[in-house]
Design a protein around this motif. Structure first.
Motif, PDB file in Angstrom:
ATOM      1  N   ASP A 166      49.899 -64.715  62.880  1.00  0.00           N
ATOM      2  CA  ASP A 166      48.940 -65.787  62.632  1.00  0.00           C
ATOM      3  C   ASP A 166      48.321 -65.636  61.235  1.00  0.00           C
ATOM      4  OD1 ASP A 166      46.911 -67.717  62.801  1.00  0.00           O
ATOM      5  OD2 ASP A 166      45.532 -66.307  63.760  1.00  0.00           O
ATOM      6  N   THR A 192      49.584 -68.077  58.034  1.00  0.00           N
ATOM      7  CA  THR A 192      48.679 -69.189  57.717  1.00  0.00           C
ATOM      8  C   THR A 192      47.853 -68.916  56.470  1.00  0.00           C
ATOM      9  OG1 THR A 192      46.865 -68.286  59.035  1.00  0.00           O
ATOM     10  CG2 THR A 192      48.381 -69.804  60.157  1.00  0.00           C
ATOM     11  N   ALA A 204      57.704 -68.080  66.547  1.00  0.00           N
ATOM     12  CA  ALA A 204      56.925 -68.184  65.304  1.00  0.00           C
ATOM     13  C   ALA A 204      57.781 -68.792  64.201  1.00  0.00           C
ATOM     14  CB  ALA A 204      56.427 -66.803  64.890  1.00  0.00           C
TER      15      ALA A 204
END
Ligand SMILES: CCCCCCCC(=O)CC(=O)SCCNC(=O)CCNC(=O)[C@H](O)C(C)(C)COP(=O)(O)OP(=O)(O)OC[C@H]1O[C@@H](n2cnc3c(N)ncnc32)[C@H](O)[C@@H]1OP(=O)(O)O
Ligand SMILES: NC(=O)C1=CN([C@@H]2O[C@H](COP(=O)(O)OP(=O)(O)OC[C@H]3O[C@@H](n4cnc5c(N)ncnc54)[C@H](O)[C@@H]3O)[C@@H](O)[C@H]2O)C=CC1
Length: 727
Positions: A151, A155, A217
């Protein structure tokens, strides 16, 4: 660069020092490494604290030096991070302000991490087209596990200290005296075994479904990235942390970093980073600039009109903790607007709650809904967001001029209309300015700020400062129909529609443009925005509707090619998503899934037949070049007209307002990358094939730059003819 001092008898403090954000230049990295070695060699030093000057740990590697990096360069930062971890003495990171990118990697090399409650950490490298290349992709997964590392690294989001503690990135939060507390901790832990504190020695926490997590992912980032390479490479590096021993994972990380560094995307994204900062430093053609003009404080603002735009603008202002008066024309619209604003604020509050931020933004005491213009008497600034109708806007500004206090700033959210004409009806035209928000206004980062002929530097500074307060990027532009963004959009949309006439389907054009990296192709965008908006504007200009002179050829206006296709769609009530049909068919009015529509195919065939157009196959290259080069061509004209003061302004507007892919750096950067002679020759080719489309005729300024040997982008404006009659 890095100051070394002793704190008490046994602790050495190394303070990174490189204003304003302690970027890790090679000098800083070298000084840091020397400090660590010095502490290690000094037997009287028992522990070390690393911190940063000016209340910031470090914003990471010095991005300005990346352009001179060679893909083969060994990252000295990575070696220093290893050196810190290998130290015989405990090293504590005292994190204040930010620890980003290489800054966080330094902190992860330390054996303990203490952060101030307001500190933020993160790996924003992915947003610069690279990856954390000082062993960050190998240490973070070992510290916080694969899902959280995926994550954060893919990001690039910043994490506040509270969340960082929860994730396990930091060991402790303090409300004050971060460095002192770190010194205390360092003294306390000296002599304790360091092995368990070295992240590189930890295994990556195992999960039964690791393969599935990594593949999911990958699918997710591929879908979102639209051709951006760095998120995918980040996942590959994290995968290496799972599958390989630390040292081999580091090798893989370096290999991927080198690949990204040489890919061209990194250059574009880093250009965009600095362009965003450059546009803050605005200059007027008169020479007045951000350096000399000062903004006035805005404590109380008003918004007139709570439609699509007004409700988002109110939400942004409330979020920025301003007092807000929201005004509508009648009770029904006021109630609808109040409900919309309330639900937007609730949504914002829940988002903030999820990210651990305080959520007192819905305080009703800060927001007043009214029908009474008298409530605007004491506001510092008004943003008008009523229908796009010059007569109505003038009526509103006339009223504001008599009701508001004389020093109030009067802003219009018009998307294209003449700021000077609006300002002329007020008694303080120097306090009138365009503040063009983008839909949805509480989400989109761009604020196009339009200076009129009389707009004062203070008014500009105030509008630019408002953008910053609202967490938006303000770009100052000149006044012309459509300003920068919408003026460039017009030839792009025009080409897309001409391509339909010539044989394309809407989805073919959209796919080509989305394949380039745009969030949305022109037809999906038009359906979302509403086809009636443009129709109203064209009727206003007499291009269609009752004002059109009888006998005007269907596909020609003033000897230029014109396509009546969008007018025909509107006449059929096909206004786009809101009507459930437009260029596409939707599941219901307001539906969001665009489906190809057989009705439209028939309609296009009949249209071509009626007008004797022989449909032809148009390849992706032509679709892209005609749409994008028409837009870029207008950009050159905008620079020549001095409506934008630099190519960076245009690029930032397109990235933040129109979804131009960041990894392509913006339209003007893209032109410089593919080469100005290439853009010119393609425009020449298309304009020869379509002599009735003036927007394909190369801008004289583009021709001039090519004749000058295509100077680099930063030199373009020095070749603009001065002065311009526009200003
Ligand atoms: C040597 C080879 C090594 C290869 C190994 C790779 C190691 C890596 O893993 C790679 C990295 O670290 S890449 C850097 C990652 N860090 C970032 O992306 C943070 C960028 N900065 C920010 O987000 C905000 O500036 C921040 C949140 C920090 C502050 O925001 P503000 O709104 O307060 O201030 P800004 O206006 O944004 O910035 C103030 C001035 O500082 C300049 N600047 C910021 N970060 C920089 C950085 N990392 N490097 C160089 N300059 C930087 C910024 O441009 C601005 O300068 P001026 O425009 O001249 O005022
Ligand atoms: N919709 C969009 O995507 C964008 C629109 N704009 C511009 O923003 C402005 C507003 O556009 P939208 O929000 O889309 O329009 P809208 O039609 O959704 O809302 C306009 C609102 O103004 C209210 N209004 C009309 N006359 C009024 C008066 N005399 N006093 C108080 N309120 C009054 C209406 O009741 C309505 O709620 C226009 O100038 C438009 O060109 C700018 C950027 C994007």
């Amino acid at each position: 660069m890095a100051q070394y001092r002793r704190a008490g008898a046994a602790v050495a403090v190394i303070r990174l020092h490189n204003a304003p954000v302690n970027a890790l230049s090679s000098a800083v990295v070298q000084a840091l490494a020397q400090g660590v070695k010095k502490a290690d060699l000094d037997p009287s030093v028992k522990a070390v604290v690393i911190c940063g000057a000016n209340g910031k740990f470090s914003a990471g590697a010095d991005i300005r030096t990346f352009s001179s990096l060679q893909p083969r360069d060994r990252p000295a930062l990575a070696e220093t991070v290893s050196l810190i971890e290998r130290s015989q003495k405990p090293v504590v990171a005292a994190i204040e302000g930010v620890a980003l990118g290489g800054g966080l990697e330094v902190a992860l090399g330390c054996h303990y991490r203490i952060a101030h409650a307001q500190a933020r950490v993160g790996f924003p490298e992915v947003l610069l087209g690279i990856l954390p290349a000082a062993e960050g992709t190998q240490r973070l997964p070992r510290l916080i596990g694969i899902p959280a590392a995926l994550d954060l690294i893919t990001t690039g989001r910043h994490v506040l200290a509270a969340e960082a503690l929860k994730l396990g990135i930091i060991d402790e939060i303090v409300k004050e005296n971060t460095v002192e507390r770190a010194i205390e901790l360092a003294s306390k832990v000296s002599g304790q075994p360091l092995g368990p504190r070295k992240i590189s020695l930890k295994p990556v926490p195992d999960l039964p479904d690791m393969e599935a997590i990594l593949s999911e992912a990958l699918v997710k980032v591929k879908r979102k990235a639209r051709g951006r390479l760095s998120p995918e490479m980040c996942i590959q590096a994290i995968k290496a942390a799972v599958q390989l021993p630390f040292a081999e994972g580091v090798e893989k990380e370096r290999e991927l970093f080198r690949f990204l560094l040489g890919s061209g995307q990194a250059k574009a994204q880093q250009y965009a980073f600095f362009a965003e900062r450059a546009v803050e430093k605005w200059t007027m053609p008169s020479g007045t600039s951000w350096k000399t003009a000062s903004a006035q404080p805005i404590r109380k603002a008003a918004v007139i009109g709570l439609g699509t735009m007004g409700r988002g603008i109110v939400t942004s202002l409330v979020k920025a903790k301003m007092l807000v008066v929201a005004l509508e024309q009648d009770q029904k619209q006021l109630d609808i607007g109040r409900e919309a604003v309330t639900s937007l604020l609730q949504w914002e509050a829940s988002k903030m709650q999820q990210s651990g931020q305080s959520q007192d933004i819905c305080d009703p005491a800060r927001l007043q809904f009214t029908l009474d213009f008298g409530a605007l008497r004491d506001v510092d600034l008004v943003i008008e967001a009523v229908f796009e109708d010059m007569a109505l806007k003038k009526e509103i500004f006339r009223k504001l001029s008599t009701i508001c206090k004389p020093e109030a700033f009067l802003c219009t959210n018009t998307s294209a209309l003449d700021i000077d004409e609006i300002a002329a009806v007020t008694s303080h035209p120097h306090q009138v300015i365009g503040t063009h928000f983008f839909s949805p206004a509480h989400v989109m980062k761009l604020l196009e700020v339009i200076r009129g002929h009389h707009t004062s530097p203070t008014t500009i500074a105030t509008a630019m400062s408002l953008a910053k307060t609202l967490n938006k990027v303000g770009v100052l532009v000149g006044n012309c129909f459509g300003f920068v963004g919408n003026r460039m959009m017009a030839p792009y949309v025009e080409q897309a529609i001409f391509l339909l006439e010539e044989g394309c389907k809407p989805e073919e054009v959209d796919q080509a443009v989305e394949g380039f990296g745009f969030h949305m192709g022109p037809f999906r965008m038009l359906d979302l925005a509403g086809l009636d908006v443009g129709w109203r504007s064209r009727k206003g200009q007499g291009l269609t509707g009752p004002k059109l002179a009888p006998g005007t050829p269907a596909r020609q206006r003033e000897s230029r090619r014109y396509s009546p296709l969008p007018d025909f769609l509107c006449e059929q009530g096909r206004y786009g998503q809101k009507a459930g049909k437009g260029w596409y068919l939707y599941e219901k009015p307001g539906g969001r899934t665009a489906n190809p529509d057989p009705w439209l195919y028939n309609f296009l065939s009949e249209y071509r037949e009626t007008h004797g157009i022989k449909a032809r196959f148009v390849d992706q290259e032509e679709i892209l070049e005609r749409c994008l080069y028409a837009l870029i061509n207008e950009g050159f004209q905008i620079l020549a007209d001095r409506i934008a003061s630099a190519p960076e302004d245009i690029d930032v507007i397109y990235i933040y307002g129109y979804g131009w892919p960041t990894h392509r750096g913006g339209p003007m950067f893209h032109a410089s990358t593919v080469g100005l002679p290439h853009v010119l020759s393609r425009l020449q080719k298309y304009s020869e094939a379509h002599p009735d489309i003036p927007k394909l005729q190369p801008s004289p300024f583009l021709k001039k730059l090519v004749a000058l040997g295509s100077p680099p982008l930063r030199e373009w404006v020095s070749h603009v003819r001065q002065p311009s009659s526009k200003l």
